[in-house]
Design a protein around this motif. Structure first.
Motif, PDB file in Angstrom:
ATOM      1  N   ASP A 224       0.819  -1.206   0.000  1.00  0.00           N
ATOM      2  CA  ASP A 224       0.000   0.000   0.000  1.00  0.00           C
ATOM      3  C   ASP A 224       0.855   1.259   0.000  1.00  0.00           C
ATOM      4  N   SER A 225       0.330   2.308  -0.625  1.00  0.00           N
ATOM      5  CA  SER A 225       0.997   3.609  -0.601  1.00  0.00           C
ATOM      6  C   SER A 225      -0.019   4.686  -0.970  1.00  0.00           C
ATOM      7  N   THR A 226       0.346   5.937  -0.699  1.00  0.00           N
ATOM      8  CA  THR A 226      -0.476   7.080  -1.107  1.00  0.00           C
ATOM      9  C   THR A 226       0.436   8.175  -1.639  1.00  0.00           C
ATOM     10  N   VAL A 227      -0.098   8.996  -2.505  1.00  0.00           N
ATOM     11  CA  VAL A 227       0.683  10.086  -3.104  1.00  0.00           C
ATOM     12  C   VAL A 227       1.041  11.099  -2.018  1.00  0.00           C
ATOM     13  N   THR A 228       2.315  11.423  -1.916  1.00  0.00           N
ATOM     14  CA  THR A 228       2.906  12.260  -0.846  1.00  0.00           C
ATOM     15  C   THR A 228       2.615  11.699   0.534  1.00  0.00           C
ATOM     16  N   GLY A 229       2.183  10.436   0.613  1.00  0.00           N
ATOM     17  CA  GLY A 229       1.859   9.840   1.899  1.00  0.00           C
ATOM     18  C   GLY A 229       0.565  10.350   2.496  1.00  0.00           C
ATOM     19  N   MET A 230      -0.272  10.991   1.691  1.00  0.00           N
ATOM     20  CA  MET A 230      -1.494  11.604   2.217  1.00  0.00           C
ATOM     21  C   MET A 230      -2.365  10.553   2.893  1.00  0.00           C
ATOM     22  N   GLY A 231      -2.558  10.700   4.194  1.00  0.00           N
ATOM     23  CA  GLY A 231      -3.334   9.723   4.937  1.00  0.00           C
ATOM     24  C   GLY A 231      -3.450  10.121   6.389  1.00  0.00           C
ATOM     25  N   ARG A 232      -4.236   9.377   7.104  1.00  0.00           N
ATOM     26  CA  ARG A 232      -4.541   9.703   8.493  1.00  0.00           C
ATOM     27  C   ARG A 232      -3.267   9.830   9.328  1.00  0.00           C
ATOM     28  N   GLY A 233      -3.275  10.774  10.255  1.00  0.00           N
ATOM     29  CA  GLY A 233      -2.116  10.971  11.124  1.00  0.00           C
ATOM     30  C   GLY A 233      -0.908  11.457  10.352  1.00  0.00           C
ATOM     31  N   ALA A 234       0.207  10.789  10.560  1.00  0.00           N
ATOM     32  CA  ALA A 234       1.447  11.177   9.884  1.00  0.00           C
ATOM     33  C   ALA A 234       1.485  10.718   8.438  1.00  0.00           C
ATOM     34  N   GLY A 235       0.490   9.953   8.017  1.00  0.00           N
ATOM     35  CA  GLY A 235       0.428   9.541   6.621  1.00  0.00           C
ATOM     36  C   GLY A 235       1.038   8.179   6.397  1.00  0.00           C
ATOM     37  N   ASN A 236       1.162   7.827   5.132  1.00  0.00           N
ATOM     38  CA  ASN A 236       1.537   6.479   4.722  1.00  0.00           C
ATOM     39  C   ASN A 236       2.860   6.466   3.962  1.00  0.00           C
ATOM     40  N   THR A 237       3.252   5.281   3.534  1.00  0.00           N
ATOM     41  CA  THR A 237       4.370   5.173   2.586  1.00  0.00           C
ATOM     42  C   THR A 237       4.025   5.980   1.338  1.00  0.00           C
ATOM     43  N   GLN A 238       4.958   6.817   0.891  1.00  0.00           N
ATOM     44  CA  GLN A 238       4.704   7.662  -0.270  1.00  0.00           C
ATOM     45  C   GLN A 238       4.815   6.856  -1.559  1.00  0.00           C
ATOM     46  N   THR A 239       3.800   6.973  -2.395  1.00  0.00           N
ATOM     47  CA  THR A 239       3.819   6.264  -3.682  1.00  0.00           C
ATOM     48  C   THR A 239       5.035   6.648  -4.485  1.00  0.00           C
ATOM     49  N   GLU A 240       5.362   7.934  -4.504  1.00  0.00           N
ATOM     50  CA  GLU A 240       6.496   8.391  -5.315  1.00  0.00           C
ATOM     51  C   GLU A 240       7.814   7.807  -4.821  1.00  0.00           C
ATOM     52  N   ASN A 241       7.942   7.624  -3.514  1.00  0.00           N
ATOM     53  CA  ASN A 241       9.173   7.042  -2.980  1.00  0.00           C
ATOM     54  C   ASN A 241       9.253   5.549  -3.272  1.00  0.00           C
ATOM     55  N   LEU A 242       8.113   4.882  -3.189  1.00  0.00           N
ATOM     56  CA  LEU A 242       8.072   3.457  -3.504  1.00  0.00           C
ATOM     57  C   LEU A 242       8.431   3.231  -4.971  1.00  0.00           C
ATOM     58  N   LEU A 243       7.894   4.095  -5.842  1.00  0.00           N
ATOM     59  CA  LEU A 243       8.211   3.975  -7.270  1.00  0.00           C
ATOM     60  C   LEU A 243       9.679   4.280  -7.533  1.00  0.00           C
ATOM     61  N   ALA A 244      10.235   5.237  -6.810  1.00  0.00           N
ATOM     62  CA  ALA A 244      11.650   5.554  -6.977  1.00  0.00           C
ATOM     63  C   ALA A 244      12.519   4.369  -6.591  1.00  0.00           C
ATOM     64  N   TYR A 245      12.107   3.631  -5.571  1.00  0.00           N
ATOM     65  CA  TYR A 245      12.836   2.427  -5.168  1.00  0.00           C
ATOM     66  C   TYR A 245      12.805   1.390  -6.291  1.00  0.00           C
ATOM     67  N   PHE A 246      11.599   1.145  -6.820  1.00  0.00           N
ATOM     68  CA  PHE A 246      11.482   0.159  -7.894  1.00  0.00           C
ATOM     69  C   PHE A 246      12.206   0.615  -9.160  1.00  0.00           C
ATOM     70  N   ASN A 247      12.316   1.928  -9.337  1.00  0.00           N
ATOM     71  CA  ASN A 247      12.941   2.461 -10.545  1.00  0.00           C
ATOM     72  C   ASN A 247      14.440   2.202 -10.577  1.00  0.00           C
ATOM     73  N   LYS A 248      15.009   1.850  -9.421  1.00  0.00           N
ATOM     74  CA  LYS A 248      16.434   1.542  -9.381  1.00  0.00           C
ATOM     75  C   LYS A 248      16.746   0.242 -10.117  1.00  0.00           C
ATOM     76  N   VAL A 249      15.744  -0.615 -10.161  1.00  0.00           N
ATOM     77  CA  VAL A 249      15.904  -1.884 -10.875  1.00  0.00           C
ATOM     78  C   VAL A 249      14.885  -1.903 -12.003  1.00  0.00           C
ATOM     79  N   GLU A 250      15.046  -2.814 -12.901  1.00  0.00           N
ATOM     80  CA  GLU A 250      14.103  -2.900 -14.021  1.00  0.00           C
ATOM     81  C   GLU A 250      12.731  -3.297 -13.480  1.00  0.00           C
ATOM     82  N   SER A 251      11.731  -2.487 -13.767  1.00  0.00           N
ATOM     83  CA  SER A 251      10.378  -2.769 -13.287  1.00  0.00           C
ATOM     84  C   SER A 251       9.367  -2.261 -14.293  1.00  0.00           C
ATOM     85  N   LYS A 252       8.115  -2.651 -14.085  1.00  0.00           N
ATOM     86  CA  LYS A 252       7.037  -2.256 -14.986  1.00  0.00           C
ATOM     87  C   LYS A 252       6.520  -0.852 -14.699  1.00  0.00           C
TER      88      LYS A 252
END
Length: 539
Positions: A224-252
């Motif tokens: 799970d993730s949300t854009v900029t981590g937008m979510g209850r309280g302090a928020g969630n894992t950021q979608t953009e950061n998760l994608l940046a992690y996957f972008n380090k390796v070949e991914s879809k």
């Protein structure tokens, strides 16, 4: 199973804005997650009606989803709390059938059920019935941190015995897990659960992404993730950061559309949530109206745009307004110099007996929520009364128009003449010349007088505390035994604005009337009235 990303921005992010996202942001978001090749998109919650105003994504009804353009690519879904079903007062199957259609009839394919640990033992029928309807079904164990291995594994054992569960989630609801706790919970769940597993992290301790990566390395495949981590309280894992992690390796995944979305829309939202000449002077000059009239109108918070424009139009029809006269201004803003006796007809008596009435006021929220308002009208078959004309709601959905100010009518007389709907107004406030403008118009004549601290009805006219159309139409409705009164566009003003206090006074006096009915606002309002939502399903 290959790893997949589930973005739940519109659902979890809604805790910051009451699930009331701007249409432009929603459209850009949906296009961006599709272009980024996000696997699953959770559009919002599914709920029964709740008190107070909540935006569309708190309910995410089928009707609303059908108004969205959902790009091809992602699998779309919603979340429902187990509590919503279990405490509905209906059987589990009936409650689900009230909220969900068969999957083949819906644009969504995924339903996730969120449950506290004490609700797990009652949730098997929820999962089973959703699966019978054809959905991919997920089950989220909330507040999993700190539970013993025995408790966690026992919940997994129960889930493994259910028919139709596709993915079992655990949530770091309090945001206090570390990598060791994540590994411990996964190990406890795996004692009995061998199917797909997901994780939903919160970022209270800044460990959301790390915990997501730890879970992925331990075999958890739904992330799970949300854009900029937008979510209850302090928020969630950021979608953009998760994608940046996957972008380090070949991914879809393609992170660039999400990066652009963040920069264009979500960074500003994050900052917001915690994340002298003008048109009126121009119009006055066009009509040879002295600028002091405009200056004095603008300097008073008592007058809204409609009142000012109406006053300018009234002044433009008078002689001698190239020089300033305070008495003339009073006439303009009071919208009548007629000294005629207050009277009216009995046309309003019983006119709305047994009716569900919806009053529409011209305000920013009327325009903002117009599509939902129109859908609501079609669903409920309410009798719709528009305060003055409105450009935001289709004319065929309006049943009556109401106007109490003759200047406002005269400035829009062409519009009213083109409408094949009755107009409620006080003829006693029009002089003979003005009355000539009413020829051929279907009228409900109901009189009006103004007296401070008074709200009363006399059968053929009403006496109200301020010269405002809202109490006038409420007076009209007091002449009938209405079934219910709902309103939209009753936005309200700042607490120190005189217009806000006047409406509070009006509502207090109205509520003290022996025949008053509860007034419920279906769009956001600052007035002290009951609050609902135009997006709530009609049950």
């Amino acid at each position: 199973m290959n790893n997949c990303i589930l973005d739940c921005t519109l659902r979890d992010g809604g805790y910051y804005n009451n699930w009331d996202f701007e249409p432009e942001v929603v459209a850009q978001y949906l296009n961006s997650v599709a272009k980024a090749n996000i696997d699953f998109v959770e559009l919002g919650l599914r709920n029964f009606p709740k008190d107070g105003f909540l935006g569309a994504f708190a309910y995410t009804t089928e009707d609303f989803i059908n108004t969205l353009t959902l790009p091809d690519g992602p699998t779309y879904g919603v979340m429902v709390d187990a509590k919503t079903i279990l405490e509905s007062g209906m059987s589990i199957e009936s409650a689900i059938d009230s909220l969900f259609v068969p999957a083949v009839e819906s644009k969504i394919d995924l339903v996730r059920v969120a449950a506290h640990f004490n609700e797990v033992e009652f949730s098997a029928p929820i999962v089973s019935h959703l699966k019978k309807l054809g959905y991919i079904v997920g089950f989220n164990l909330m507040q999993a941190g700190g539970k013993s291995d025995e408790v966690i594994s026992d919940k997994a054992r129960q889930a493994a015995s259910w028919e139709g569960l596709d993915v079992l989630y655990f949530a770091d609801s309090l945001g206090n897990m570390d990598s060791q706790e994540v590994q411990r919970i996964i190990a406890a769940l795996r004692i009995h659960w061998i199917g797909a597993m997901g994780i939903h992290t919160h970022n209270n301790m800044g460990k959301g992404l790390d915990n997501t990566m730890t879970a992925m390395e331990a075999g958890v495949s739904w992330l799970d993730s949300t854009v900029t981590g937008m979510g209850r309280g302090a928020g969630n894992t950021q979608t953009e950061n998760l994608l940046a992690y996957f972008n380090k390796v070949e991914s879809k995944y393609n992170p660039k559309p999400i990066y652009e979305l963040v920069i264009r829309h979500f960074e500003a939202m994050q900052r917001e949530y915690g994340w002298g000449s003008n048109l009126l002077y121009f119009l006055g000059a066009q009509h040879d109206v002295h600028p002091t009239y405009i200056q004095n109108l603008l300097s008073s918070t008592h007058y809204g745009t409609d009142e000012i424009i109406g006053a300018i139009d009234y002044l433009s029809k008078l002689e001698g307004t190239t020089s300033y006269n305070g008495a003339v201004l009073d006439t303009a803003v009071n919208f009548s110099d007629s000294k005629a006796e207050v009277n009216g007809s009995k046309d309003a008596q019983g006119l709305f007996d047994g009716k569900d009435v919806l009053i529409i006021a011209n305000a920013p929220n009327t325009e903002k929520y117009a599509p939902a308002v129109e859908m609501y009208i079609k669903k409920t078959k309410s009798v719709v009364i528009s305060i003055n004309t409105t450009a935001h709601i289709a004319p065929e959905l309006i049943d009556y128009y109401v106007i109490s100010h003759n200047s406002k009518f005269l400035s829009e007389s062409t519009l009213y003449k083109g409408l094949d709907k009755p107009i409620i107004l006080p003829k006693c406030r029009f002089n003979e010349t003005e009355l000539a403008e009413l020829n051929g118009i279907n009228l409900v004549d109901y009189g009006l007088s103004v007296m401070k601290d008074t709200f009363a009805t006399q059968g053929t006219y009403t006496t109200i505390p301020y010269d405002i159309t809202t109490p006038y139409i409420l007076g009209v409705l007091l002449e009938s035994e209405v079934k219910s009164i709902s309103v939209v566009g009753f936005d309200g003003y700042a607490q120190d604005d005189i217009r806000q206090q006047e409406m509070v006074d009006i509502l207090n006096l109205y509520n003290a009337h022996e025949k008053s009915k509860e007034i419920k606002s279906l769009t956001p309002t600052s007035y002290p009235i009951a609050k609902g939502s135009v997006y709530a399903p009609v049950i």
